[in-house]
Design a protein around this motif. Structure first.
Motif, PDB file in Angstrom:
ATOM      1  N   HIS A  33       0.843  -1.201   0.000  1.00  0.00           N
ATOM      2  CA  HIS A  33       0.000   0.000   0.000  1.00  0.00           C
ATOM      3  C   HIS A  33       0.872   1.243   0.000  1.00  0.00           C
ATOM      4  CE1 HIS A  33      -3.633  -2.243   0.592  1.00  0.00           C
ATOM      5  NE2 HIS A  33      -3.114  -2.876   1.629  1.00  0.00           N
ATOM      6  N   ALA A  34       0.366   2.273  -0.608  1.00  0.00           N
ATOM      7  CA  ALA A  34       1.053   3.553  -0.611  1.00  0.00           C
ATOM      8  C   ALA A  34       1.123   4.086   0.812  1.00  0.00           C
ATOM      9  CB  ALA A  34       0.296   4.524  -1.500  1.00  0.00           C
ATOM     10  N   GLU A  35       2.118   4.914   1.067  1.00  0.00           N
ATOM     11  CA  GLU A  35       2.252   5.462   2.408  1.00  0.00           C
ATOM     12  C   GLU A  35       1.066   6.338   2.776  1.00  0.00           C
ATOM     13  OE1 GLU A  35       5.912   7.083   3.791  1.00  0.00           O
ATOM     14  OE2 GLU A  35       7.063   5.694   2.549  1.00  0.00           O
ATOM     15  N   ASP A  36       0.601   7.157   1.848  1.00  0.00           N
ATOM     16  CA  ASP A  36      -0.562   7.999   2.083  1.00  0.00           C
ATOM     17  C   ASP A  36      -1.494   7.868   0.885  1.00  0.00           C
ATOM     18  OD1 ASP A  36      -2.485   9.917   2.525  1.00  0.00           O
ATOM     19  OD2 ASP A  36      -1.074  11.469   3.133  1.00  0.00           O
ATOM     20  N   PRO A  37      -2.429   6.928   0.947  1.00  0.00           N
ATOM     21  CA  PRO A  37      -3.301   6.683  -0.204  1.00  0.00           C
ATOM     22  C   PRO A  37      -4.055   7.923  -0.681  1.00  0.00           C
ATOM     23  CG  PRO A  37      -3.598   4.977   1.455  1.00  0.00           C
ATOM     24  CD  PRO A  37      -2.723   6.030   2.051  1.00  0.00           C
ATOM     25  N   VAL A  38      -4.515   8.751   0.235  1.00  0.00           N
ATOM     26  CA  VAL A  38      -5.279   9.938  -0.158  1.00  0.00           C
ATOM     27  C   VAL A  38      -4.379  10.912  -0.905  1.00  0.00           C
ATOM     28  CG1 VAL A  38      -6.551  11.947   0.711  1.00  0.00           C
ATOM     29  CG2 VAL A  38      -6.988   9.674   1.675  1.00  0.00           C
ATOM     30  N   GLU A  39      -3.192  11.138  -0.390  1.00  0.00           N
ATOM     31  CA  GLU A  39      -2.252  12.046  -1.058  1.00  0.00           C
ATOM     32  C   GLU A  39      -1.887  11.523  -2.445  1.00  0.00           C
ATOM     33  OE1 GLU A  39       2.266  13.046  -0.163  1.00  0.00           O
ATOM     34  OE2 GLU A  39       0.922  13.876   1.368  1.00  0.00           O
ATOM     35  N   ASP A  40      -1.655  10.223  -2.553  1.00  0.00           N
ATOM     36  CA  ASP A  40      -1.329   9.631  -3.847  1.00  0.00           C
ATOM     37  C   ASP A  40      -2.506   9.760  -4.814  1.00  0.00           C
ATOM     38  OD1 ASP A  40       1.118   8.978  -2.811  1.00  0.00           O
ATOM     39  OD2 ASP A  40       0.709   6.839  -2.622  1.00  0.00           O
ATOM     40  N   ALA A  41      -3.712   9.485  -4.343  1.00  0.00           N
ATOM     41  CA  ALA A  41      -4.908   9.593  -5.186  1.00  0.00           C
ATOM     42  C   ALA A  41      -5.093  11.033  -5.658  1.00  0.00           C
ATOM     43  CB  ALA A  41      -6.137   9.100  -4.427  1.00  0.00           C
ATOM     44  N   GLN A  42      -4.922  11.985  -4.773  1.00  0.00           N
ATOM     45  CA  GLN A  42      -5.073  13.390  -5.141  1.00  0.00           C
ATOM     46  C   GLN A  42      -4.034  13.819  -6.174  1.00  0.00           C
ATOM     47  OE1 GLN A  42      -5.081  15.543  -1.408  1.00  0.00           O
ATOM     48  NE2 GLN A  42      -7.206  14.963  -0.967  1.00  0.00           N
TER      49      GLN A  42
END
Length: 153
Positions: A33-42
Protein backbone atom coordinates in the motif's frame (compact mmCIF):
# COMPACT_ATOMS: atom_id res chain seq x y z
CA UNK A 1 47.60 -19.93 -9.02
CA UNK A 2 45.76 -19.37 -5.72
CA UNK A 3 46.51 -15.62 -5.82
CA UNK A 4 45.16 -15.48 -9.34
CA UNK A 5 42.02 -17.31 -8.25
CA UNK A 6 41.53 -14.96 -5.27
CA UNK A 7 41.90 -11.92 -7.55
CA UNK A 8 39.37 -13.35 -10.02
CA UNK A 9 36.94 -14.21 -7.22
CA UNK A 10 37.19 -10.68 -5.78
CA UNK A 11 36.70 -9.17 -9.23
CA UNK A 12 33.66 -11.39 -9.87
CA UNK A 13 32.21 -10.50 -6.44
CA UNK A 14 32.71 -6.78 -7.11
CA UNK A 15 31.07 -7.11 -10.52
CA UNK A 16 28.11 -9.01 -9.06
CA UNK A 17 27.73 -6.44 -6.29
CA UNK A 18 27.73 -3.65 -8.87
CA UNK A 19 25.11 -5.42 -11.01
CA UNK A 20 22.91 -6.25 -8.01
CA UNK A 21 23.06 -2.70 -6.67
CA UNK A 22 21.93 -1.45 -10.08
CA UNK A 23 19.03 -3.89 -10.12
CA UNK A 24 17.94 -2.88 -6.64
CA UNK A 25 18.19 0.80 -7.59
CA UNK A 26 15.92 0.47 -10.62
CA UNK A 27 13.42 -2.01 -9.19
CA UNK A 28 9.88 -0.67 -8.84
CA UNK A 29 8.41 0.05 -5.44
CA UNK A 30 7.33 -3.01 -3.50
CA UNK A 31 3.82 -4.29 -4.03
CA UNK A 32 2.45 -2.70 -0.91
CA UNK A 33 0.00 0.00 0.00
CA UNK A 34 1.05 3.55 -0.61
CA UNK A 35 2.25 5.46 2.41
CA UNK A 36 -0.56 8.00 2.08
CA UNK A 37 -3.30 6.68 -0.20
CA UNK A 38 -5.28 9.94 -0.16
CA UNK A 39 -2.25 12.05 -1.06
CA UNK A 40 -1.33 9.63 -3.85
CA UNK A 41 -4.91 9.59 -5.19
CA UNK A 42 -5.07 13.39 -5.14
CA UNK A 43 -1.79 13.63 -7.04
CA UNK A 44 -3.12 11.33 -9.78
CA UNK A 45 -6.40 13.27 -9.99
CA UNK A 46 -4.50 16.56 -10.25
CA UNK A 47 -2.28 15.20 -13.02
CA UNK A 48 -5.28 13.89 -14.97
CA UNK A 49 -7.22 17.16 -14.65
CA UNK A 50 -4.11 19.02 -15.84
CA UNK A 51 -3.84 16.64 -18.81
CA UNK A 52 -7.53 17.09 -19.63
CA UNK A 53 -7.28 20.87 -19.47
CA UNK A 54 -4.29 20.85 -21.82
CA UNK A 55 -5.86 18.31 -24.18
CA UNK A 56 -3.13 15.72 -23.55
CA UNK A 57 -5.14 12.58 -24.36
CA UNK A 58 -2.23 10.18 -23.85
CA UNK A 59 -1.47 11.43 -20.34
CA UNK A 60 -5.15 11.57 -19.32
CA UNK A 61 -5.70 8.04 -20.63
CA UNK A 62 -2.64 6.80 -18.76
CA UNK A 63 -4.26 7.62 -15.40
CA UNK A 64 -7.31 5.46 -16.13
CA UNK A 65 -7.50 1.97 -14.63
CA UNK A 66 -7.19 -1.12 -16.82
CA UNK A 67 -10.96 -1.65 -16.42
CA UNK A 68 -11.67 1.81 -17.86
CA UNK A 69 -9.09 1.39 -20.62
CA UNK A 70 -10.78 -1.89 -21.61
CA UNK A 71 -14.01 0.07 -22.20
CA UNK A 72 -12.23 2.77 -24.21
CA UNK A 73 -9.39 0.98 -25.99
CA UNK A 74 -7.65 4.10 -27.33
CA UNK A 75 -6.86 7.54 -26.01
CA UNK A 76 -8.92 9.41 -28.62
CA UNK A 77 -12.11 7.51 -27.78
CA UNK A 78 -11.39 8.04 -24.09
CA UNK A 79 -10.86 11.79 -24.46
CA UNK A 80 -14.01 12.16 -26.59
CA UNK A 81 -16.02 10.38 -23.87
CA UNK A 82 -14.57 12.60 -21.14
CA UNK A 83 -15.32 15.78 -23.08
CA UNK A 84 -18.94 14.68 -23.55
CA UNK A 85 -19.72 13.12 -20.16
CA UNK A 86 -17.29 14.95 -17.88
CA UNK A 87 -16.91 18.33 -19.57
CA UNK A 88 -16.45 20.28 -16.31
CA UNK A 89 -13.22 18.38 -15.62
CA UNK A 90 -11.64 19.41 -18.90
CA UNK A 91 -12.75 23.02 -18.38
CA UNK A 92 -12.06 23.32 -14.67
CA UNK A 93 -10.99 26.84 -13.76
CA UNK A 94 -10.65 26.07 -10.07
CA UNK A 95 -11.04 22.93 -8.01
CA UNK A 96 -10.30 21.68 -4.52
CA UNK A 97 -10.26 18.35 -2.78
CA UNK A 98 -12.98 17.64 -0.28
CA UNK A 99 -13.69 14.58 1.79
CA UNK A 100 -12.12 11.22 1.12
CA UNK A 101 -12.88 7.71 2.24
CA UNK A 102 -10.61 4.67 2.32
CA UNK A 103 -12.22 1.32 1.59
CA UNK A 104 -10.53 -1.99 2.26
CA UNK A 105 -7.57 -0.45 4.04
CA UNK A 106 -6.74 1.80 1.10
CA UNK A 107 -7.29 -0.49 -1.88
CA UNK A 108 -10.04 1.90 -2.90
CA UNK A 109 -10.02 5.65 -2.28
CA UNK A 110 -13.18 7.67 -2.85
CA UNK A 111 -12.19 11.30 -3.28
CA UNK A 112 -14.52 14.29 -3.52
CA UNK A 113 -13.42 17.12 -5.81
CA UNK A 114 -15.38 20.36 -6.05
CA UNK A 115 -14.82 23.04 -8.63
CA UNK A 116 -16.02 25.79 -10.87
CA UNK A 117 -15.92 25.52 -14.63
CA UNK A 118 -15.22 28.15 -17.23
CA UNK A 119 -19.02 28.57 -17.47
CA UNK A 120 -19.02 29.63 -13.76
CA UNK A 121 -21.08 26.56 -12.81
CA UNK A 122 -20.14 24.66 -9.69
CA UNK A 123 -19.64 20.91 -9.83
CA UNK A 124 -18.69 18.03 -7.62
CA UNK A 125 -16.99 14.86 -8.76
CA UNK A 126 -16.48 11.68 -6.78
CA UNK A 127 -13.41 9.80 -7.96
CA UNK A 128 -13.12 6.05 -7.47
CA UNK A 129 -9.41 5.30 -7.23
CA UNK A 130 -8.12 1.71 -7.28
CA UNK A 131 -4.80 0.46 -6.00
CA UNK A 132 -2.96 -1.45 -8.73
CA UNK A 133 -0.63 -4.42 -8.36
CA UNK A 134 2.38 -2.14 -8.84
CA UNK A 135 1.34 0.02 -5.85
CA UNK A 136 0.06 2.97 -7.91
CA UNK A 137 -3.48 4.31 -7.99
CA UNK A 138 -5.54 4.56 -11.15
CA UNK A 139 -8.89 6.24 -11.75
CA UNK A 140 -11.60 3.60 -11.97
CA UNK A 141 -14.56 5.91 -12.40
CA UNK A 142 -15.91 9.39 -11.76
CA UNK A 143 -19.42 10.34 -10.73
CA UNK A 144 -20.36 13.93 -11.54
CA UNK A 145 -22.90 15.85 -9.49
CA UNK A 146 -24.45 19.07 -10.78
CA UNK A 147 -23.88 21.21 -7.69
CA UNK A 148 -21.40 21.25 -4.83
CA UNK A 149 -23.88 19.67 -2.48
CA UNK A 150 -23.35 17.16 0.28
CA UNK A 151 -22.25 13.90 -1.33
CA UNK A 152 -22.46 11.54 1.59
CA UNK A 153 -18.98 10.11 1.24
Amino acid sequence: MPARFAFAARRLAAHLLFVLSGIIFVMPAPLAHAEDPVEDAQAIITRQIDALRSGDAAAAYGFASPDIRSLFPDQTTFLDMVKKRYAPLSRADRYAFGRSKLVGGGEIVLQEVTGTGSDAKDWTAIYDMRLQDDGSYKINGVRMLAKSASTGI
